[in-house]
Design a protein around this motif. Sequence first.
Motif, PDB file in Angstrom:
ATOM      1  N   MET A 119       0.564  -1.015   0.076  1.00 34.45           N
ATOM      2  CA  MET A 119      -0.049  -0.082  -0.114  1.00 34.45           C
ATOM      3  C   MET A 119       1.067   1.148  -0.495  1.00 34.45           C
ATOM      4  SD  MET A 119      -2.865   1.716   2.452  1.00 34.45           S
ATOM      5  CE  MET A 119      -1.452   1.953   4.003  1.00 34.45           C
ATOM      6  N   LEU A 120       2.059   0.938   0.955  1.00 32.44           N
ATOM      7  CA  LEU A 120       3.045   2.254   0.820  1.00 32.44           C
ATOM      8  C   LEU A 120       4.040   2.322  -0.173  1.00 32.44           C
ATOM      9  CD1 LEU A 120       4.225   2.227   4.491  1.00 32.44           C
ATOM     10  CD2 LEU A 120       2.314   3.625   3.695  1.00 32.44           C
ATOM     11  N   ILE A 121       4.151   2.087  -1.441  1.00 27.37           N
ATOM     12  CA  ILE A 121       5.108   1.494  -2.070  1.00 27.37           C
ATOM     13  C   ILE A 121       4.341   3.257  -3.604  1.00 27.37           C
ATOM     14  CG2 ILE A 121       5.433   0.954  -4.677  1.00 27.37           C
ATOM     15  CD1 ILE A 121       5.229  -2.309  -3.747  1.00 27.37           C
ATOM     16  N   PRO A 122       2.933   3.578  -3.637  1.00 29.62           N
ATOM     17  CA  PRO A 122       3.257   4.865  -5.017  1.00 29.62           C
ATOM     18  C   PRO A 122       3.230   5.686  -3.635  1.00 29.62           C
ATOM     19  CG  PRO A 122       0.763   3.065  -4.407  1.00 29.62           C
ATOM     20  CD  PRO A 122       2.202   2.540  -3.462  1.00 29.62           C
ATOM     21  N   PHE A 123       3.138   5.816  -2.219  1.00 31.26           N
ATOM     22  CA  PHE A 123       3.212   6.451  -1.408  1.00 31.26           C
ATOM     23  C   PHE A 123       5.129   7.407  -2.245  1.00 31.26           C
ATOM     24  CE2 PHE A 123      -0.048   5.968   0.673  1.00 31.26           C
ATOM     25  CZ  PHE A 123      -0.753   6.647   1.233  1.00 31.26           C
ATOM     26  N   VAL A 124       6.086   6.493  -1.913  1.00 26.63           N
ATOM     27  CA  VAL A 124       7.238   6.337  -1.453  1.00 26.63           C
ATOM     28  C   VAL A 124       7.865   6.806  -3.384  1.00 26.63           C
ATOM     29  CG1 VAL A 124       9.744   5.199  -1.043  1.00 26.63           C
ATOM     30  CG2 VAL A 124       7.623   5.288   0.498  1.00 26.63           C
ATOM     31  N   SER A 125       7.406   6.780  -4.044  1.00 28.97           N
ATOM     32  CA  SER A 125       7.590   6.638  -5.784  1.00 28.97           C
ATOM     33  C   SER A 125       6.986   7.781  -5.789  1.00 28.97           C
ATOM     34  CB  SER A 125       7.170   5.152  -6.007  1.00 28.97           C
ATOM     35  OG  SER A 125       5.827   4.897  -6.013  1.00 28.97           O
ATOM     36  N   SER A 126       6.416   7.636  -5.567  1.00 34.26           N
ATOM     37  CA  SER A 126       5.787   9.536  -5.769  1.00 34.26           C
ATOM     38  C   SER A 126       6.587  11.139  -5.458  1.00 34.26           C
ATOM     39  CB  SER A 126       4.394   9.659  -6.184  1.00 34.26           C
ATOM     40  OG  SER A 126       3.468   8.589  -6.579  1.00 34.26           O
ATOM     41  N   LEU A 127       6.349  10.517  -4.583  1.00 34.86           N
ATOM     42  CA  LEU A 127       7.392  11.468  -3.308  1.00 34.86           C
ATOM     43  C   LEU A 127       8.782  11.705  -3.938  1.00 34.86           C
ATOM     44  CD1 LEU A 127       6.093  11.714   0.034  1.00 34.86           C
ATOM     45  CD2 LEU A 127       4.889  13.127  -1.706  1.00 34.86           C
ATOM     46  N   SER A 128       9.114  10.111  -4.233  1.00 37.04           N
ATOM     47  CA  SER A 128      10.358  10.563  -4.488  1.00 37.04           C
ATOM     48  C   SER A 128      11.567  11.041  -5.505  1.00 37.04           C
ATOM     49  CB  SER A 128      11.200   8.954  -4.319  1.00 37.04           C
ATOM     50  OG  SER A 128      11.495   8.949  -3.211  1.00 37.04           O
ATOM     51  N   ASP A 129       9.991  10.076  -6.721  1.00 37.67           N
ATOM     52  CA  ASP A 129       9.526  10.599  -8.336  1.00 37.67           C
ATOM     53  C   ASP A 129      10.415  12.453  -8.125  1.00 37.67           C
ATOM     54  OD1 ASP A 129      10.360  10.202 -11.395  1.00 37.67           O
ATOM     55  OD2 ASP A 129       7.959  10.575 -11.483  1.00 37.67           O
ATOM     56  N   ASP A 130       8.967  13.127  -8.092  1.00 39.56           N
ATOM     57  CA  ASP A 130       9.269  14.793  -7.897  1.00 39.56           C
ATOM     58  C   ASP A 130      10.396  15.112  -7.282  1.00 39.56           C
ATOM     59  OD1 ASP A 130       6.312  14.432  -8.725  1.00 39.56           O
ATOM     60  OD2 ASP A 130       5.726  14.656  -6.769  1.00 39.56           O
ATOM     61  N   ILE A 131      11.063  14.650  -6.009  1.00 38.89           N
ATOM     62  CA  ILE A 131      11.718  14.987  -5.614  1.00 38.89           C
ATOM     63  C   ILE A 131      13.222  14.968  -5.980  1.00 38.89           C
ATOM     64  CG2 ILE A 131      13.643  14.923  -4.065  1.00 38.89           C
ATOM     65  CD1 ILE A 131      11.243  13.642  -2.257  1.00 38.89           C
ATOM     66  N   ILE A 132      13.350  14.021  -6.770  1.00 38.57           N
ATOM     67  CA  ILE A 132      14.620  13.482  -8.120  1.00 38.57           C
ATOM     68  C   ILE A 132      14.404  14.267  -9.469  1.00 38.57           C
ATOM     69  CG2 ILE A 132      15.787  12.134  -9.617  1.00 38.57           C
ATOM     70  CD1 ILE A 132      14.781   9.770  -7.983  1.00 38.57           C
ATOM     71  N   ASN A 133      13.476  14.339  -9.799  1.00 35.06           N
ATOM     72  CA  ASN A 133      13.314  15.201 -11.424  1.00 35.06           C
ATOM     73  C   ASN A 133      13.627  16.529 -10.611  1.00 35.06           C
ATOM     74  OD1 ASN A 133      12.516  13.209 -13.207  1.00 35.06           O
ATOM     75  ND2 ASN A 133       9.988  12.781 -12.402  1.00 35.06           N
ATOM     76  N   ALA A 134      13.684  16.667  -9.561  1.00 35.30           N
ATOM     77  CA  ALA A 134      13.894  18.680  -8.845  1.00 35.30           C
ATOM     78  C   ALA A 134      15.074  18.689  -9.078  1.00 35.30           C
ATOM     79  CB  ALA A 134      13.218  18.535  -7.779  1.00 35.30           C
ATOM     80  N   VAL A 135      15.973  17.369  -8.917  1.00 30.71           N
ATOM     81  CA  VAL A 135      17.309  17.835  -8.465  1.00 30.71           C
ATOM     82  C   VAL A 135      17.537  18.608 -10.619  1.00 30.71           C
ATOM     83  CG1 VAL A 135      19.290  17.368  -8.987  1.00 30.71           C
ATOM     84  CG2 VAL A 135      17.689  16.036  -7.712  1.00 30.71           C
ATOM     85  N   PRO A 136      18.168  19.779 -10.326  1.00 29.06           N
ATOM     86  CA  PRO A 136      18.900  20.358 -10.928  1.00 29.06           C
ATOM     87  C   PRO A 136      19.374  19.486 -12.132  1.00 29.06           C
ATOM     88  CG  PRO A 136      19.557  22.058  -9.461  1.00 29.06           C
ATOM     89  CD  PRO A 136      18.974  20.229  -8.912  1.00 29.06           C
TER      90      PRO A 136
END
Length: 489
Positions: free
Chosen positions: A351-368
């Motif tokens: 159940m928690l996989i989407p929480f971790v993946s979505s937030l981590s995906d947004d954070i990784i994409n925010a790296v310049p």
Amino acid sequence: MSLSVILLVLLALAVVGYVLGRSRALGSAGGDMQKLHSLPSYYGWNAALMVLIPSLLVLVVWLIVQPIVIHNQVASMISEASIEKSSLDLVMSDVKRVADGLDAAVEAGAMTADQASSIRTEFTDVRDRLGDVGVALGSDVNSETLRAAQRYREIASTGALLRLIVVVGFGLAGLAFAYMRSHRDFRARNVVERVVRWILLSAASIAILTTLGIVLSLIFNTIEFFRVYPAADFFFGLTWSPSFGGGSELGIVPLIWATLYISFIALSVAVPVGLFAAIYLSEYAGPHVRSFAKPMLEVLAGIPTIVYGLFALLTVGPLLVDAFGGGGLFGVDWMQGASSVLTAGFVMGIMLIPFVSSLSDDIINAVPQAMRDGSLGLGATHSETVKQVILPAALPGIVGAILLAASRAIGETMIVVLGAGAAARLSLNPLEAMTTVTAKIVSQLTGDADFASPEALVAFALGMTLFVVTLLLNIAALYIVRKYREQYE
């Protein structure tokens, strides 16, 4: 008159106010918009708001005060003998149920309005007529309850009529006041924007006031619990054995242990899978794969937790029993039943996989992008860039995402109720059934226990403890994420 009808009347008055306010303002300027201080729509909105805001405030206050007034007046009709036999709250519940049944009988034609209101109506006749419309009365409901219900209907009917008159009266008064002020020199835009600003401020305050209300309700009931049960035994007790007849042992340590144990297993499943999925989607997947895989992964977040609980109970649990039971793969009877820490933790991790993946995906994409280009320009491979540049740069945000997922895991209820079992024990064996804080909150507040007893009040102490733990996790996560954003935005 019903509440929905009153709201429709107010809405109609607001529409009329909008049209009249706009037309009067234009009429005062001779139809020339250039002579108005504000746009014509502001004059209309000013009139509509003057209709809605005062009348809705009065309606809200009326809805709060009227039940209290009715309760106090009807409660005075209940005899001391009835209160001693049951309780005032239960008697008033019967009174309201009978009053609703009388309304239903009148609407269905089983009795006339005069028969429903007349105290001379035979109680046995009323019982039969209510039975005809599907309202069954208990054996403890008597003629005294019937008279109180008739009085309840009378006061409620009068209150509904007065509510209509007062609320609509305020709406008409607001309409008249706004109509008189709608002239070309009136600063309608300033007034409307000020009112809208206060509305937005009120909406923003709802979250704060709601949190404050939750905290205060927990604090007061927790204090009441610690007045009747020692705090040291609660926080350091190793046994959870509630007994509604008295002599309970209410140590929270086994519940905290199971909560943290299940959350640890859930994070052990969700963090690697979610983080690797985020790295793939953000760094390696093509646009077509990402456009398909990311929404499919996030579908998991929309599945109700009760479905996850049933999945744990009916699918994952039996599979683990087949693997670790007496006749399983290892030939050792390590698992007695489908409910276990591993069952709940594994399903909660899914159940928690989407929480971790979505937030981590947004954070990784925010790296310049400049950091990626610099690493690649120095000769690093793509995998080396991900491992040595992107992940370290995104690490604070990823840690914040993991902490948010942890707070979500600690507060989960339905999965642990169905998948973890109900035994409160201290054990390192993940194949044994245990129970968590949230599951015990549900069980302690379910049933007919005295609400003033320690066994019922302990639910608030459990909730307060859980609230503090999740609050600290959320504060830590938000602090880390904010620090990350300040660094790279």
